[in-house]
Design a protein around this motif. Sequence first.
Motif, short mmCIF file in Angstrom:
data_model
loop_
_atom_site.label_atom_id
_atom_site.label_comp_id
_atom_site.label_asym_id
_atom_site.label_seq_id
_atom_site.Cartn_x
_atom_site.Cartn_y
_atom_site.Cartn_z
N VAL A 276 0.86 -1.06 -0.12
CA VAL A 276 -0.11 0.02 -0.20
C VAL A 276 0.96 1.27 -0.11
O VAL A 276 1.87 1.27 0.92
N ALA A 277 0.70 2.08 -0.88
CA ALA A 277 1.43 3.36 -1.09
C ALA A 277 1.25 4.20 0.01
O ALA A 277 0.00 4.33 0.27
N LYS A 278 1.87 5.58 0.41
CA LYS A 278 1.48 6.31 1.42
C LYS A 278 0.39 7.00 0.72
O LYS A 278 0.11 7.60 -0.33
N LYS A 279 -0.76 7.13 1.69
CA LYS A 279 -2.05 8.07 1.37
C LYS A 279 -3.05 7.18 0.68
O LYS A 279 -4.16 7.62 0.43
N GLU A 280 -2.42 5.86 0.44
CA GLU A 280 -3.45 4.95 -0.20
C GLU A 280 -4.65 4.53 0.86
O GLU A 280 -4.25 4.09 1.56
N PRO A 281 -5.92 4.50 0.23
CA PRO A 281 -6.80 3.79 0.99
C PRO A 281 -6.73 2.42 1.26
O PRO A 281 -6.59 1.76 0.15
N VAL A 282 -6.81 1.86 2.21
CA VAL A 282 -7.08 0.30 2.48
C VAL A 282 -8.58 0.10 2.62
O VAL A 282 -9.10 -1.06 2.09
N LEU A 283 -9.31 1.02 2.99
CA LEU A 283 -10.67 0.89 3.30
C LEU A 283 -11.39 2.32 3.22
O LEU A 283 -10.73 3.12 4.08
N LYS A 284 -12.37 2.34 2.78
CA LYS A 284 -13.09 3.67 2.75
C LYS A 284 -14.71 3.59 3.35
O LYS A 284 -15.09 2.53 3.14
N SER B 18 4.68 -4.06 7.83
CA SER B 18 5.74 -2.94 7.72
C SER B 18 4.86 -1.57 7.55
O SER B 18 3.87 -1.73 6.64
N GLY B 19 5.21 -0.42 8.01
CA GLY B 19 4.48 0.82 7.75
C GLY B 19 3.50 1.23 8.71
O GLY B 19 3.56 0.62 9.89
N ILE B 20 2.72 1.99 8.67
CA ILE B 20 1.76 2.67 9.54
C ILE B 20 0.38 3.00 8.73
O ILE B 20 0.35 3.47 7.56
N LEU B 21 -0.70 2.31 9.38
CA LEU B 21 -1.96 2.46 9.06
C LEU B 21 -2.64 3.54 9.78
O LEU B 21 -2.43 3.38 11.16
N ARG B 22 -3.85 4.34 9.50
CA ARG B 22 -4.67 4.82 10.35
C ARG B 22 -6.08 4.79 10.05
O ARG B 22 -6.38 4.71 8.97
N ALA B 23 -6.81 4.49 11.15
CA ALA B 23 -8.28 4.48 10.80
C ALA B 23 -8.61 5.64 11.53
O ALA B 23 -8.69 5.99 12.66
N GLN C 173 -20.10 -7.72 7.98
CA GLN C 173 -20.13 -7.49 6.50
C GLN C 173 -21.08 -6.26 6.08
O GLN C 173 -21.74 -6.32 5.28
N LYS C 174 -20.84 -5.21 6.96
CA LYS C 174 -21.66 -4.11 6.64
C LYS C 174 -20.84 -2.82 5.90
O LYS C 174 -19.61 -3.13 6.06
N PRO C 175 -21.28 -1.80 5.50
CA PRO C 175 -20.50 -0.80 4.88
C PRO C 175 -19.72 -0.15 6.15
O PRO C 175 -20.23 -0.18 7.03
N ALA C 176 -18.47 0.08 5.86
CA ALA C 176 -17.55 0.61 6.74
C ALA C 176 -18.07 2.16 7.18
O ALA C 176 -18.52 2.72 6.60
N MET C 177 -17.84 2.24 8.58
CA MET C 177 -17.87 3.40 9.39
C MET C 177 -16.74 4.15 9.06
O MET C 177 -16.56 5.47 9.37
N LEU C 178 -15.61 3.61 9.27
CA LEU C 178 -14.29 4.24 9.29
C LEU C 178 -13.58 4.20 7.80
O LEU C 178 -13.66 3.31 6.88
N ASN C 179 -12.52 5.03 7.66
CA ASN C 179 -11.60 5.17 6.59
C ASN C 179 -10.29 4.47 7.19
O ASN C 179 -9.91 4.78 8.31
#
Length: 196
Positions: free
Chosen positions: A33-41, A54-59, A89-95
């Motif tokens: 995953v590249a910097k600023k790329e979303p994993v989940l929207k 490796s790296g850092i993710l933010r929710a 299995q619901k729509p995400a509340m978080l990014n």
Amino acid sequence: MEESLILKNISKHISLDNQEISYFLSLLKERKVAKKEPVLKQQQICKEISFVESGILRAFYSDSAGKESTVMFAVGDWWITDMFCFVHQKPAMLNIEALEDSVILQLQKDSLDELYFKIPKFERFFRIMMQNAYIREQLRVIENLSLSAEERYDNFLQKYPLAAQRITQKQIASYLGVTPEFLSTMKNNRQKSSYS
């Protein structure tokens, strides 16, 4: 795929034989995953739980005005997802986004259910992990209700010592529930008092 980190993580709570290890690893999908790329929207169906190699993710939650409130950071050796939405299995509340180039290992919900059935001890592993996450979040809520911003900042530095230097002040402020300006003033005041 760097297997040792995730296997060390698993081995904190359960022991696996070689066949179980092979099966578990076969269910994981490595993703760069590249910097600023979303994993989940937000509003996307949450299908995976991710382990940070490796790296850092933010929710974070983004309101209708675009204001972001950081819920958590995930550094190497941490798991992250929108848990309610993943389980149901619901729509995400978080990014969830990468704060720097990252490598994650993802496990799909149906693969996790299959894992529980074929290797029941994984239910123990994820139960302990979810209990620990619940405890962390409960303590965080209590801290937000009872501690000053400075005390919350000290706790943040203890919780994320390696990541604190790699996360922007704006993101730290949104995690603490203060403005970036307030955080900057607080840090400046601390530096001045340490020189006195």
